[in-house]
Scaffold this active site. Structure first.
Site, PDB file in Angstrom:
ATOM      1  N   HIS A  39       0.834  -1.206   0.000  1.00  0.00           N
ATOM      2  CA  HIS A  39       0.000   0.000   0.000  1.00  0.00           C
ATOM      3  C   HIS A  39       0.873   1.262   0.000  1.00  0.00           C
ATOM      4  O   HIS A  39       0.592   2.235  -0.701  1.00  0.00           O
ATOM      5  CB  HIS A  39      -0.872   0.059   1.258  1.00  0.00           C
ATOM      6  CG  HIS A  39      -1.868  -1.053   1.386  1.00  0.00           C
ATOM      7  ND1 HIS A  39      -1.805  -1.992   2.389  1.00  0.00           N
ATOM      8  CD2 HIS A  39      -2.966  -1.367   0.648  1.00  0.00           C
ATOM      9  CE1 HIS A  39      -2.832  -2.832   2.273  1.00  0.00           C
ATOM     10  NE2 HIS A  39      -3.548  -2.485   1.223  1.00  0.00           N
ATOM     11  N   MET A 186       2.869  -9.264  -0.957  1.00  0.00           N
ATOM     12  CA  MET A 186       2.280  -8.732   0.274  1.00  0.00           C
ATOM     13  C   MET A 186       0.769  -8.630   0.128  1.00  0.00           C
ATOM     14  O   MET A 186       0.254  -8.299  -0.943  1.00  0.00           O
ATOM     15  CB  MET A 186       2.870  -7.366   0.587  1.00  0.00           C
ATOM     16  CG  MET A 186       4.293  -7.467   1.034  1.00  0.00           C
ATOM     17  SD  MET A 186       4.845  -5.909   1.723  1.00  0.00           S
ATOM     18  CE  MET A 186       6.541  -6.324   2.051  1.00  0.00           C
TER      19      MET A 186
HETATM   20  P1  AMP Z   1      -6.492  -3.650  -0.603  1.00  0.00           P
HETATM   21  O1  AMP Z   1      -6.332  -2.887   0.679  1.00  0.00           O
HETATM   22  O2  AMP Z   1      -6.039  -5.076  -0.503  1.00  0.00           O
HETATM   23  O3  AMP Z   1      -7.862  -3.492  -1.206  1.00  0.00           O
HETATM   24  O4  AMP Z   1      -5.494  -3.001  -1.633  1.00  0.00           O
HETATM   25  C1  AMP Z   1      -5.501  -1.623  -1.882  1.00  0.00           C
HETATM   26  C2  AMP Z   1      -4.573  -1.339  -3.030  1.00  0.00           C
HETATM   27  O5  AMP Z   1      -3.260  -1.797  -2.709  1.00  0.00           O
HETATM   28  C3  AMP Z   1      -4.969  -2.046  -4.338  1.00  0.00           C
HETATM   29  O6  AMP Z   1      -4.747  -1.170  -5.430  1.00  0.00           O
HETATM   30  C4  AMP Z   1      -4.030  -3.215  -4.370  1.00  0.00           C
HETATM   31  O7  AMP Z   1      -3.758  -3.686  -5.676  1.00  0.00           O
HETATM   32  C5  AMP Z   1      -2.780  -2.614  -3.758  1.00  0.00           C
HETATM   33  N1  AMP Z   1      -1.906  -3.657  -3.237  1.00  0.00           N
HETATM   34  C6  AMP Z   1      -2.206  -4.600  -2.320  1.00  0.00           C
HETATM   35  N2  AMP Z   1      -1.162  -5.416  -2.122  1.00  0.00           N
HETATM   36  C7  AMP Z   1      -0.175  -4.989  -2.948  1.00  0.00           C
HETATM   37  C8  AMP Z   1       1.163  -5.426  -3.216  1.00  0.00           C
HETATM   38  N3  AMP Z   1       1.701  -6.473  -2.613  1.00  0.00           N
HETATM   39  N4  AMP Z   1       1.883  -4.729  -4.123  1.00  0.00           N
HETATM   40  C9  AMP Z   1       1.349  -3.662  -4.766  1.00  0.00           C
HETATM   41  N5  AMP Z   1       0.111  -3.206  -4.553  1.00  0.00           N
HETATM   42  C10 AMP Z   1      -0.643  -3.857  -3.651  1.00  0.00           C
END
Ligand code: AMP
Length: 293
Positions: A39, A186
């Protein structure tokens, strides 16, 4: 000094409008919280184009299926606030549920084709929920730029399409997948993994490495690469939802790696659903292929 946490659409809109009046460019990083380096890398990416970053934290109920983990999704607003501030976020938008879904809400955003691939059929309604909440966040925050991670590849493609189709003034940026030192992508959900599951989860990145290596060695037949990958995943007792090879923009299935192709893997380690993906680029493209790319 703690960054402000805003909970209503009116508050965040006023703050962003005041920044814009000062000539500042504003970026949005939408998340469901329980922040990790993946994030925070989106924040760094956004700061390349923007003077202020708003991060939203909202565990969006409409993107969870009835048997999914909405109730137990990990939450830590206090810890998230410190991490976000440290990373350079200027304000957190953590809206109340009824701000994003006013009583009686019945309007949703859905796409015709992109949700029929990869995770869509296995998570009915998921991308309708994602498309709806992201549209609402764009309308509430009015960002110049919004940043999404390539970890959720299908989501990023869907949001780019949606922004184009709805004539949104927000530019959609994507940032690369951030991994643990041993390669596991992650994810906030990694916290669910017991130590043995955490070790077995490495089969996913090993499978992606294997696919990349095979393509480098000249194997372009998707059926053959999938067989190698399945053997690896099965030996770690990974319960496969899919191993798909798709076109990077349309998400249509490919039968051979004749041009850059996304290999995407999804499935369960125990009760935890994990996803990951990688862009496969065949070596020595023909001149015709180069022209298309
Ligand atoms: P989430 O909180 O899981 O809904 O993710 C929020 C944002 O963070 C989304 O755009 C995800 O694609 C991005 N994201 C989550 N994990 C990763 C990661 N390991 N690497 C890059 N972006 C991530």
């Amino acid at each position: 000094m703690n960054i402000p946490v805003l909970r209503t659409v009116g508050e965040i809109r006023n703050l962003v409008r005041s920044w814009k009046q000062d000539g500042l460019r504003v970026g949005l990083v939408p998340t469901m919280g329980y922040l990790h380096q993946g994030h925070l890398a989106l924040v760094q990416h956004g700061l390349r184009f923007c003077d202020r970053i708003v991060m939203s934290i909202f565990v969006n109920p409409t993107q969870f299926g009835p048997n999914e983990d909405f109730d137990r999704y990990p939450r830590d607003e206090h810890g998230d606030r410190a991490k976000a501030e440290e990373a350079g976020v200027s304000a957190l938008f953590c809206p109340y549920l009824n701000e994003m879904y006013p009583a009686g809400a019945e309007t949703y955003v859905s796409l015709d084709r992109l949700p029929h691939h990869l995770c869509g059929p296995l998570r009915p309604g998921h991308f309708r929920g994602v498309a709806t909440i992201c549209t609402k966040l764009f309308v509430a925050v009015e960002p110049d730029v919004a940043v999404f991670g390539e970890k959720d590849y299908q989501q990023a493609v869907i949001i780019k399409r949606l922004a184009l189709d709805l004539l949104l003034p927000t530019r959609i940026e994507t940032a690369p997948i951030v991994r643990e030192s041993d390669g596991l992508a992650m994810s906030s959900r990694n916290v669910y993994l017991a130590p043995d599951e955490r070790r077995r989860a490495l089969c996913i990145v090993q499978a992606l490495d294997q696919a990349e290596l095979s393509v480098k060695r000249g194997e372009y037949d998707v059926r053959k690469i999938r067989l190698q990958i399945m053997a690896l995943l099965n030996s770690a007792n990974f319960q496969v939802d899919y191993v798909d090879f798709v076109h990077p923009d349309t998400l249509e299935n490919e039968e051979s790696i004749g041009s850059p192709t996304i290999v995407a893997i999804a499935g369960f380690i125990g009760k935890t659903r994990l996803i990951d993906n990688r862009l496969l680029i065949p070596p020595n493209p023909t001149d015709d292929q180069k022209r298309v790319w």
